[in-house]
Design an enzyme around this catalytic site. Sequence first.
Site, PDB file in Angstrom:
ATOM      1  N   ASP A  30      29.378  23.539 -19.023  1.00 55.31           N
ATOM      2  CA  ASP A  30      28.135  23.558 -19.805  1.00 55.31           C
ATOM      3  C   ASP A  30      28.143  24.671 -20.840  1.00 55.31           C
ATOM      4  OD1 ASP A  30      27.009  21.392 -18.622  1.00 55.31           O
ATOM      5  OD2 ASP A  30      25.589  22.472 -17.360  1.00 55.31           O
ATOM      6  N   ASP A  44      32.455  27.947  -7.502  1.00 56.75           N
ATOM      7  CA  ASP A  44      32.031  28.576  -8.749  1.00 56.75           C
ATOM      8  C   ASP A  44      33.247  29.097  -9.497  1.00 56.75           C
ATOM      9  OD1 ASP A  44      29.409  27.995  -8.311  1.00 56.75           O
ATOM     10  OD2 ASP A  44      28.818  30.004  -7.647  1.00 56.75           O
ATOM     11  N   ASP A  87      34.352  31.915 -10.443  1.00 53.59           N
ATOM     12  CA  ASP A  87      35.059  33.126 -10.021  1.00 53.59           C
ATOM     13  C   ASP A  87      35.632  33.019  -8.610  1.00 53.59           C
ATOM     14  OD1 ASP A  87      32.253  33.093  -9.276  1.00 53.59           O
ATOM     15  OD2 ASP A  87      32.573  35.085  -8.419  1.00 53.59           O
ATOM     16  N   ASP A 127      21.069  24.677  -4.143  1.00 52.16           N
ATOM     17  CA  ASP A 127      21.925  24.585  -2.956  1.00 52.16           C
ATOM     18  C   ASP A 127      21.107  24.618  -1.676  1.00 52.16           C
ATOM     19  OD1 ASP A 127      21.126  27.190  -3.399  1.00 52.16           O
ATOM     20  OD2 ASP A 127      23.142  27.986  -3.662  1.00 52.16           O
TER      21      ASP A 127
END
Length: 500
Positions: free
Chosen positions: A135, A194, A196, A288
């Site tokens: 995004d 994610d 990282d 989540d």
Amino acid sequence: MVESEPKVYIPESFQVNYDVSSQIKMIWDVMKAPLIVPFLNACVYISLAMALMLFMERVYMGFVIILVKLFWKKPEQRYKYEPLQDDEELGGENFPVVLVQIPMFNEREVYKVSIGAACGLSWPTDRLVIQVLDDSTDPVVKQLVEMECQRWASKGINITYQIRETRGGYKAGALKEGLKRSYVKHCEYVVIFDADFSPPPDFLRRAIPFLVGNPEIALVQGRWRFVNANECLLTRMQEMSLDYHFTVEQEVGSATHAFFGFNGTAGIWRIAAINEAGGWKDRTTVEDMDLAVRASLRGWKFLYLGDLQANSELPSTLRAFRFQQHRWSCGPANLFRKMAMEIIRNKKVKFWKKVYVIYSFFLVRKIVAHMVTFFFYCLVIPLTILVPEVHVPIWGAVYIPSIITILNSVGTPRSIHLLFYWILFENVMSLHRTKATLIGLLEYGRANEWVVTEKLGDSVNNNNNKKDKSGDAAKKTNVKVQKKTRSKFMERLVTYLSIY
């Protein structure tokens, strides 16, 4: 002869100040007994009640985690577990098809981390679909991410680069859009990382068998490990709080009620459970947790594996950490406001599980824990010093917070000598978290504000320090990371000063 008395000249400004201070004192004396003392007494009683709630919750979880560690069977013994074996004749047909989703937003420093780790997962290539959901609004970052996906695709990895016209729904919107793709229909499970996060190669092989052998399990959650925990005092404080969350809270929830909050990453979902629960929703900033609660209310079970770990990066600047804490404090409170009655009316889960979700999971941990730290220890107790008529019992002011602090340190024994600084750190952040909690409960202002946590590429930098990488591209990446880190020096310095 009569001596004249010496004349004292009082400045006019002093007389005015004296009159004002005397009036304030008179007002204070008039209001003190009928208003201030009863009000402070009521605040003390309410704060003590909240402190007791938090204390009992900590003691309960401490008692349960001891039982779990000493007497509970391991997950492999509690559930049906058969490792998936490679078969030369069948190839990868005995392995289920797994979708890997990697949501991103302007992740210039860390985009290679999760993509490289996902492509390195030990899983048959024809049974693995990797989906990079980008995004990003920075065209340069978009181009870099797309080129990285193309590089892995040229090596035979089934990786797809996906973008959207708008960022509607933020992370939840990207994940939801990704599940709509036609090539996802034959996937049974989805694992989310994610940008990282760097899972070990055997992440899927250790987790998927629990989902294959136990159709009632919807989610297998792994634990976070932090590659930059030693970077500064801010990251050490975060490590203490998060280690307690994973070591105690997640473990207790999994062992007692097969329920806990999905951490948003390093977890594997059964896609059928996501669809049955209503899919991803963007009504709060904790999509989540929203999905986890809805799936649990439909009877699905969750499993937490503490030894299934994925490396990640902690926010190392105060600005990034404050935005993250606002989202993590505001979101659960807002979700509680929207789902409390739905949980109460639900008929598929047992009564005690409802009590656990409403009282323990939401009320105590997500609301009371933030508010009591600020109101009681930062406001009420200091104000009682000015009003000696109000008495705060020593067990509430000293014993209870001391025991809570000691219990919180069990997750990170190596940092027990930093408990004093952790207390100061938590008190500094309590105002910010309390404000965010109230915003979420009242659904006011920034209740649905989503700010992506900034990453500085510390995980990349640490990996580069451990091993030399060849090629000009790798050298350029190292230079960029170092420059970015130096530019954040002042923000990290502010963090130290704010804590002290």
